[in-house]
Every structure is written in C-alpha cells, then in structure tokens.
Design a protein around this motif. Sequence first.
Motif, PDB file in Angstrom:
ATOM      1  N   ILE A  60      18.089   4.058-109.125  1.00 31.66           N
ATOM      2  CA  ILE A  60      18.060   2.899-108.209  1.00 31.66           C
ATOM      3  C   ILE A  60      18.036   1.794-109.326  1.00 31.66           C
ATOM      4  CG2 ILE A  60      17.587   1.665-106.448  1.00 31.66           C
ATOM      5  CD1 ILE A  60      16.440   4.059-105.294  1.00 31.66           C
ATOM      6  N   VAL A  61      19.020   1.020-109.613  1.00 33.02           N
ATOM      7  CA  VAL A  61      18.912  -0.136-110.520  1.00 33.02           C
ATOM      8  C   VAL A  61      18.860  -1.483-109.412  1.00 33.02           C
ATOM      9  CG1 VAL A  61      19.929  -1.653-112.121  1.00 33.02           C
ATOM     10  CG2 VAL A  61      20.139   0.916-112.364  1.00 33.02           C
ATOM     11  N   GLU A  62      17.713  -2.217-109.937  1.00 35.86           N
ATOM     12  CA  GLU A  62      17.678  -3.339-108.836  1.00 35.86           C
ATOM     13  C   GLU A  62      17.601  -4.658-109.828  1.00 35.86           C
ATOM     14  OE1 GLU A  62      14.574  -5.738-105.676  1.00 35.86           O
ATOM     15  OE2 GLU A  62      14.203  -3.789-106.164  1.00 35.86           O
ATOM     16  N   PHE A  63      18.751  -5.414-109.590  1.00 34.24           N
ATOM     17  CA  PHE A  63      18.646  -6.550-110.110  1.00 34.24           C
ATOM     18  C   PHE A  63      17.954  -7.701-109.335  1.00 34.24           C
ATOM     19  CE2 PHE A  63      22.252  -4.714-112.321  1.00 34.24           C
ATOM     20  CZ  PHE A  63      22.237  -5.285-113.562  1.00 34.24           C
ATOM     21  N   ASN A 180      27.751  -7.485-115.272  1.00 37.39           N
ATOM     22  CA  ASN A 180      27.971  -6.650-113.927  1.00 37.39           C
ATOM     23  C   ASN A 180      28.193  -7.605-112.825  1.00 37.39           C
ATOM     24  OD1 ASN A 180      27.177  -3.684-114.530  1.00 37.39           O
ATOM     25  ND2 ASN A 180      25.783  -4.909-115.532  1.00 37.39           N
ATOM     26  N   LYS A 181      28.535  -9.046-113.137  1.00 41.11           N
ATOM     27  CA  LYS A 181      28.896  -9.847-111.991  1.00 41.11           C
ATOM     28  C   LYS A 181      28.274 -10.235-110.869  1.00 41.11           C
ATOM     29  CE  LYS A 181      33.919  -9.678-113.287  1.00 41.11           C
ATOM     30  NZ  LYS A 181      33.579  -8.622-114.428  1.00 41.11           N
ATOM     31  N   VAL A 182      26.953  -9.829-111.383  1.00 41.92           N
ATOM     32  CA  VAL A 182      25.782 -10.136-110.133  1.00 41.92           C
ATOM     33  C   VAL A 182      25.392 -11.612-109.777  1.00 41.92           C
ATOM     34  CG1 VAL A 182      23.326  -9.775-109.814  1.00 41.92           C
ATOM     35  CG2 VAL A 182      24.465  -8.123-111.233  1.00 41.92           C
ATOM     36  N   GLN A 183      25.563 -11.875-108.655  1.00 42.73           N
ATOM     37  CA  GLN A 183      25.564 -13.376-108.118  1.00 42.73           C
ATOM     38  C   GLN A 183      24.625 -13.575-106.977  1.00 42.73           C
ATOM     39  OE1 GLN A 183      29.777 -13.653-106.813  1.00 42.73           O
ATOM     40  NE2 GLN A 183      30.489 -14.431-108.766  1.00 42.73           N
ATOM     41  N   LYS A 193      26.534   3.389-108.577  1.00 40.40           N
ATOM     42  CA  LYS A 193      27.347   3.100-107.295  1.00 40.40           C
ATOM     43  C   LYS A 193      26.944   1.678-106.833  1.00 40.40           C
ATOM     44  CE  LYS A 193      28.418   7.810-106.163  1.00 40.40           C
ATOM     45  NZ  LYS A 193      28.622   8.774-105.199  1.00 40.40           N
ATOM     46  N   PRO A 194      27.411   0.609-106.509  1.00 43.45           N
ATOM     47  CA  PRO A 194      26.977  -0.509-105.969  1.00 43.45           C
ATOM     48  C   PRO A 194      26.856  -0.599-104.545  1.00 43.45           C
ATOM     49  CG  PRO A 194      29.182  -0.823-106.270  1.00 43.45           C
ATOM     50  CD  PRO A 194      29.052   0.501-107.035  1.00 43.45           C
ATOM     51  N   LEU A 195      25.582  -1.093-104.207  1.00 47.25           N
ATOM     52  CA  LEU A 195      25.330  -0.920-102.605  1.00 47.25           C
ATOM     53  C   LEU A 195      26.368  -2.297-101.910  1.00 47.25           C
ATOM     54  CD1 LEU A 195      23.751  -0.261-100.199  1.00 47.25           C
ATOM     55  CD2 LEU A 195      22.144  -2.330-100.783  1.00 47.25           C
ATOM     56  N   VAL A 196      27.185  -1.538-101.029  1.00 50.18           N
ATOM     57  CA  VAL A 196      28.196  -2.562-100.429  1.00 50.18           C
ATOM     58  C   VAL A 196      27.556  -2.796 -99.152  1.00 50.18           C
ATOM     59  CG1 VAL A 196      30.558  -2.688 -99.492  1.00 50.18           C
ATOM     60  CG2 VAL A 196      30.139  -1.252-101.774  1.00 50.18           C
ATOM     61  N   ASP A 197      27.084  -2.046 -98.222  1.00 49.20           N
ATOM     62  CA  ASP A 197      26.337  -2.238 -96.984  1.00 49.20           C
ATOM     63  C   ASP A 197      25.056  -2.790 -97.276  1.00 49.20           C
ATOM     64  OD1 ASP A 197      25.376  -2.374 -94.550  1.00 49.20           O
ATOM     65  OD2 ASP A 197      25.711  -0.400 -94.065  1.00 49.20           O
ATOM     66  N   PHE A 198      25.111  -4.256 -97.552  1.00 49.87           N
ATOM     67  CA  PHE A 198      23.590  -4.682 -97.996  1.00 49.87           C
ATOM     68  C   PHE A 198      22.863  -4.938 -96.490  1.00 49.87           C
ATOM     69  CE2 PHE A 198      20.813  -8.360 -98.881  1.00 49.87           C
ATOM     70  CZ  PHE A 198      20.285  -7.638-100.320  1.00 49.87           C
ATOM     71  N   ALA A 205      20.987   5.029 -96.671  1.00 51.26           N
ATOM     72  CA  ALA A 205      22.241   6.044 -96.720  1.00 51.26           C
ATOM     73  C   ALA A 205      22.579   6.314 -98.226  1.00 51.26           C
ATOM     74  CB  ALA A 205      23.441   5.570 -95.869  1.00 51.26           C
ATOM     75  N   LEU A 206      22.775   5.088 -98.891  1.00 47.20           N
ATOM     76  CA  LEU A 206      23.321   5.473-100.202  1.00 47.20           C
ATOM     77  C   LEU A 206      22.484   6.265-101.159  1.00 47.20           C
ATOM     78  CD1 LEU A 206      25.538   4.809-102.369  1.00 47.20           C
ATOM     79  CD2 LEU A 206      24.371   2.635-102.760  1.00 47.20           C
ATOM     80  N   VAL A 207      21.189   5.821-101.055  1.00 41.28           N
ATOM     81  CA  VAL A 207      20.210   6.743-101.640  1.00 41.28           C
ATOM     82  C   VAL A 207      20.284   8.072-101.224  1.00 41.28           C
ATOM     83  CG1 VAL A 207      17.660   6.816-102.301  1.00 41.28           C
ATOM     84  CG2 VAL A 207      18.745   4.486-102.373  1.00 41.28           C
ATOM     85  N   LYS A 208      20.128   8.446-100.207  1.00 43.69           N
ATOM     86  CA  LYS A 208      20.042   9.705 -99.417  1.00 43.69           C
ATOM     87  C   LYS A 208      21.215  10.479-100.111  1.00 43.69           C
ATOM     88  CE  LYS A 208      17.942  12.924 -96.739  1.00 43.69           C
ATOM     89  NZ  LYS A 208      18.781  13.985 -96.886  1.00 43.69           N
ATOM     90  N   GLY A 209      22.323   9.805 -99.790  1.00 45.96           N
ATOM     91  CA  GLY A 209      23.829  10.537-100.262  1.00 45.96           C
ATOM     92  C   GLY A 209      23.753  10.966-101.763  1.00 45.96           C
ATOM     93  N   GLU A 210      23.138  10.251-102.423  1.00 47.14           N
ATOM     94  CA  GLU A 210      23.014  10.561-103.873  1.00 47.14           C
ATOM     95  C   GLU A 210      22.037  11.737-104.214  1.00 47.14           C
ATOM     96  OE1 GLU A 210      25.153   9.507-106.925  1.00 47.14           O
ATOM     97  OE2 GLU A 210      26.056   9.248-105.147  1.00 47.14           O
ATOM     98  N   ILE A 211      21.124  11.495-103.483  1.00 44.58           N
ATOM     99  CA  ILE A 211      19.746  12.634-103.446  1.00 44.58           C
ATOM    100  C   ILE A 211      20.485  13.980-103.188  1.00 44.58           C
ATOM    101  CG2 ILE A 211      17.687  13.688-102.599  1.00 44.58           C
ATOM    102  CD1 ILE A 211      16.710  10.606-102.591  1.00 44.58           C
ATOM    103  N   ASP A 212      21.201  14.154-101.948  1.00 42.15           N
ATOM    104  CA  ASP A 212      22.041  15.306-101.395  1.00 42.15           C
ATOM    105  C   ASP A 212      22.931  15.641-102.453  1.00 42.15           C
ATOM    106  OD1 ASP A 212      20.295  15.115 -99.156  1.00 42.15           O
ATOM    107  OD2 ASP A 212      21.836  14.207 -98.098  1.00 42.15           O
ATOM    108  N   ARG A 213      23.744  14.946-103.114  1.00 41.72           N
ATOM    109  CA  ARG A 213      24.771  15.108-104.032  1.00 41.72           C
ATOM    110  C   ARG A 213      24.010  15.928-105.371  1.00 41.72           C
ATOM    111  NH1 ARG A 213      27.253  13.282-108.534  1.00 41.72           N
ATOM    112  NH2 ARG A 213      25.768  11.506-108.601  1.00 41.72           N
ATOM    113  N   VAL A 214      22.940  15.570-105.592  1.00 41.74           N
ATOM    114  CA  VAL A 214      22.463  16.046-107.108  1.00 41.74           C
ATOM    115  C   VAL A 214      21.701  17.094-106.936  1.00 41.74           C
ATOM    116  CG1 VAL A 214      22.621  13.732-108.030  1.00 41.74           C
ATOM    117  CG2 VAL A 214      20.520  14.431-107.194  1.00 41.74           C
ATOM    118  N   ARG A 215      21.225  17.318-105.754  1.00 43.15           N
ATOM    119  CA  ARG A 215      20.117  18.591-105.287  1.00 43.15           C
ATOM    120  C   ARG A 215      20.963  19.990-105.465  1.00 43.15           C
ATOM    121  NH1 ARG A 215      16.200  16.827-100.578  1.00 43.15           N
ATOM    122  NH2 ARG A 215      14.695  15.812-101.937  1.00 43.15           N
TER     123      ARG A 215
END
Length: 215
Positions: A60-63, A180-183, A193-198, A205-215
């Motif tokens: 998780i990258v946080e600007f 990265n056009k961070v505004q 993957k950018p967080l679209v649903d802020f 949901a985005l984090v859990k989806g990636e965890i499920d994908r890589v397990r």
Amino acid sequence: MNRRLVVSLTVLIAIAAFGGGAYWYSSQKALEAAAVPAVESTLVRPHSPILGRIDAPVTIVEFLDPSCEACRAFYPLVKDVLATYPDDVRIVIRYTPFHEGSDEVVRILEAARKQDKFEPVLTALMAKQPEWAVHGQPDLKRAWVIAEEVGLDLMAARLESVKPEVDKVLKADIADVEANKVQQTPTFFVNGKPLVDFSREGFVALVKGEIDRVR
C-alpha cells in the motif's frame, strides 16, 4: 581401487558439490531478493519509509501530507489494516508536502527514522495534528516538542534534519508526486492500483481484493 571406480566416485563428488553450490547460490539469491524493499519505481523508492513486513506481498503506497486532516482521519484505518493483515501488507509512505510547514515536518520524520523512531513520531504527530498543523500558521515548534515527547533526541534530530540526504528525499518525493499526478492527500495505490472509491469501505475492499489475489 580400480580406475573405473575412482572416476565414478570423482564424478559423484563433483555432482554433489555442484548441487550443493547451486542450492547455496539459489538460497542466497532468495534471501537477497527478500531483503530488497521493492523494485524502484515512481511509486516506491529505496529511501521510502516502510511500515510492516518489508517482504509482504501487498504494498500500500500512501502519498501523505503530515498536515492533512484527511490523512489524519485515514491513519487509524491504515494502522488497523496493517494490524489485521500483518503477514500480507506493508505500507510505503511517500511525502507529499502540500501544506505550509509540511516540508519541515517531513524533516522531523526523516530525522526520527535515523533514530528508529519513525512510526511513534508519525503516530504522535497525527494524533496531535490539531495542536501544530494550523492552516496558514503552523506551529512547527510544537511539532518538534511532540516528537521529543515520544523519545526523539531533539539535538541530534535537528542536525540530521538539515542534511543534504533529507533534501534529496524531499526532492525525489515531490518529483514522484508530480509524475503520478497526485493532487490530493491521502492518495493510495495498492499493488500499483489506484484507490478510486475514496472511502473506508473502498480502501478495505481494494486491499482485501489484492490479498485474496496473491494468496
């Protein structure tokens, strides 16, 4: 011992030595790969602070702007996700000093990192953000005091904070903010993957989806 037997034994020993060497080499390479924080990109740099397991499969990258109220609101959620998935997730912090005075607070954080105090200082500054991050008139002396209250060696930190290395970190992160056009802050990327649903739900949901994908 006849010549044929000697040759056979020699070949067997050579094969064993090669196999052992190959195993040692591959093991060393695996260890080296695990020790690398991330492939360098505009999202993650070798200098980027990391919270959690350095080799976690989900990044998780946080600007983050330490003066940002939304960053403060999201910070407990970020920590909760890290606590919930300690083996799966790591947080990479990218400095995004949009607010007045945030660049100096970044210097505090970088000095804290040199003393292995990054996380407690960041947590304290976030928790007490209303005490120092007054928009248009930040109380940076108070920010230093808050860092000292959680164990920062203030004298050493002030010297560390003005070193050229910290200038380079700030410059690199600002360049990557632009790339990265961070505004706005916080801006999140999960495995690129950018967080679209802020929202809290969208983030989880985005984090859990990636965890499920890589397990």
